[in-house]
Design a protein around this motif. Structure first.
Motif, PDB file in Angstrom:
ATOM      1  N   PRO A 172       0.829  -1.272   0.053  1.00 10.86           N
ATOM      2  CA  PRO A 172      -0.033   0.054  -0.204  1.00 10.86           C
ATOM      3  C   PRO A 172       0.632   1.314  -0.020  1.00 10.86           C
ATOM      4  O   PRO A 172       0.426   2.291  -0.853  1.00 10.86           O
ATOM      5  CB  PRO A 172      -0.918  -0.008   1.081  1.00 10.86           C
ATOM      6  CG  PRO A 172      -1.143  -1.768   1.320  1.00 10.86           C
ATOM      7  CD  PRO A 172       0.155  -2.118   0.950  1.00 10.86           C
ATOM      8  N   GLY A 254      -5.399  -3.468   0.315  1.00 15.44           N
ATOM      9  CA  GLY A 254      -5.457  -2.718   1.403  1.00 15.44           C
ATOM     10  C   GLY A 254      -4.818  -3.507   2.477  1.00 15.44           C
ATOM     11  O   GLY A 254      -4.009  -4.448   2.199  1.00 15.44           O
ATOM     12  N   ALA A 258      -5.052  -0.409   8.683  1.00 15.40           N
ATOM     13  CA  ALA A 258      -4.696   0.952   8.034  1.00 15.40           C
ATOM     14  C   ALA A 258      -4.994   1.998   8.635  1.00 15.40           C
ATOM     15  O   ALA A 258      -6.010   2.285   9.329  1.00 15.40           O
ATOM     16  CB  ALA A 258      -5.673   0.581   6.598  1.00 15.40           C
ATOM     17  N   GLU A 286       0.592  -0.644   5.901  1.00 12.07           N
ATOM     18  CA  GLU A 286       0.854  -0.066   4.645  1.00 12.07           C
ATOM     19  C   GLU A 286       2.376  -0.502   4.072  1.00 12.07           C
ATOM     20  O   GLU A 286       2.726  -0.178   2.928  1.00 12.07           O
ATOM     21  CB  GLU A 286       0.826   1.542   4.572  1.00 12.07           C
ATOM     22  CG  GLU A 286      -0.569   2.017   4.824  1.00 12.07           C
ATOM     23  CD  GLU A 286      -1.118   2.216   6.119  1.00 12.07           C
ATOM     24  OE1 GLU A 286      -2.312   2.242   6.246  1.00 12.07           O
ATOM     25  OE2 GLU A 286      -0.460   1.821   7.054  1.00 12.07           O
TER      26      GLU A 286
END
Length: 317
Positions: A172, A254, A258, A286
């Motif tokens: 991410p 994802g 997060a 991430e």
């Protein structure tokens, strides 16, 4: 110097090599790990249990973990305020080996290294030029990682496995759909970041393979292998149902933990999967693989330690 290295890389990749059989007769009983937060068993990047703990359990190995969160190969190349491989982890290992704190039977110990994510990332090659005079490059950090093999060999190691970099352009914080997060909450061009990371990782992995292919036959009595973490994670990304087994919808873009920040990091909005839902995610946050992804890594490394054939491992000697 860098041009000669790259020319040698092209030649080696074109020539190929006759790959070796691996550890079938070694009866490995000890695992020694080096690297960054992908491998750290204390400050675990996956928010749960790190892969070396699972691997040592799966293969009944004695574990000696030296990887540390935030590490690069060398702070002399990409300086970060964390325990790097050459300035911290290796000296600690050698000291403990010398004083008897760590016992490593030469023929029955597997040494692994998983490094590079911090070297090529933000606050390193992606956004700065590094510490060397004139700046550092992917050639410098890759040569450093390959240097670990030589250093360990000179200090008695004979079974050495290098885990290459994963496709960081899909994670991410470096993906094309990136957003301000806990690892970088400043302006960025998502497309440029993703393309740059794709190029850095693939160049580093190709160069590492070429250099190791050239080095391995020179290390008499050593078994040197490459664990293709890049291809494994790419397969997990494209075929998540083969690997992820959580109770939420499968998710490879994802993360289970997060946090979307405002630019500059003044505020954030976080969402967190709990319980078995976490195992539906390829990424924990991430920047880090999920615990389920790391269980997959652990199973593969356990196969290697047991001397079994492993789809993602190539032995060069």
């Amino acid at each position: 110097m860098q041009l000669k290295v790259l020319q040698a890389t092209v030649g080696l990749l074109a020539a190929g090599s006759a790959y070796a059989a691996g550890l079938a007769q070694k009866r490995i009983n000890t695992l020694v790990t080096f690297g960054d937060s992908f491998t750290d068993v204390v400050n675990t990047g996956d928010g749960g249990v790190a892969w070396p703990v699972y691997a040592s359990s799966y293969a009944n190995l004695s574990l000696h973990p030296f990887a540390r969160s935030g590490a690069t190969c060398s702070n002399k190349i990409t300086n970060r305020p964390f325990p790097s491989l050459f300035e911290s982890q290796l000296p600690t290992f050698f000291a403990q080996k010398a004083n008897g704190t760590v016992t490593v039977p030469a023929d029955r110990t597997l040494y692994t290294l998983w490094i590079g994510t911090n070297d090529v990332g933000s606050n390193a090659l992606l956004t700065t030029y590094g510490n060397l005079g004139g700046g550092a490059s992917i050639v410098d950090v890759t040569e450093c990682a390959v240097g670990w093999v030589e250093t360990m060999y000179q200090n008695g190691a004979r079974n050495l496995l290098v885990q290459n970099m994963i496709p960081l352009n899909l994670i991410p914080t470096y993906s094309n759909g990136t957003y301000p997060d806990r690892f970088w909450n400043l302006e960025r061009n998502s497309t440029a970041w993703s393309l740059s990371m794709f190029n850095l990782v693939n160049a580093g992995n190709a160069l590492s393979k070429a250099l190791l292919t050239n080095l391995a036959p020179k290390l008499k009595g050593a078994h040197v292998g490459i664990f293709d973490a890049y291809s494994l994670f790419l397969d997990m990304y494209h075929n998540p149902a083969r690997y992820l087994n959580g109770t939420a919808p499968l998710n490879v873009t994802g993360s289970a933990n997060a946090c979307v920040f405002s630019l500059g990091g003044a505020t954030n909005t976080c969402t967190k999967a709990n319980g078995s839902d976490r195992d539906s995610f390829l990424w924990y946050d991430e920047l880090h693989p999920s615990e389920q992804a790391n269980r997959i890594v652990a199973r593969q490394i356990a196969e290697v330690a047991r001397g079994q054939q492993n789809r993602w491992t190539t032995w060069l000697s």
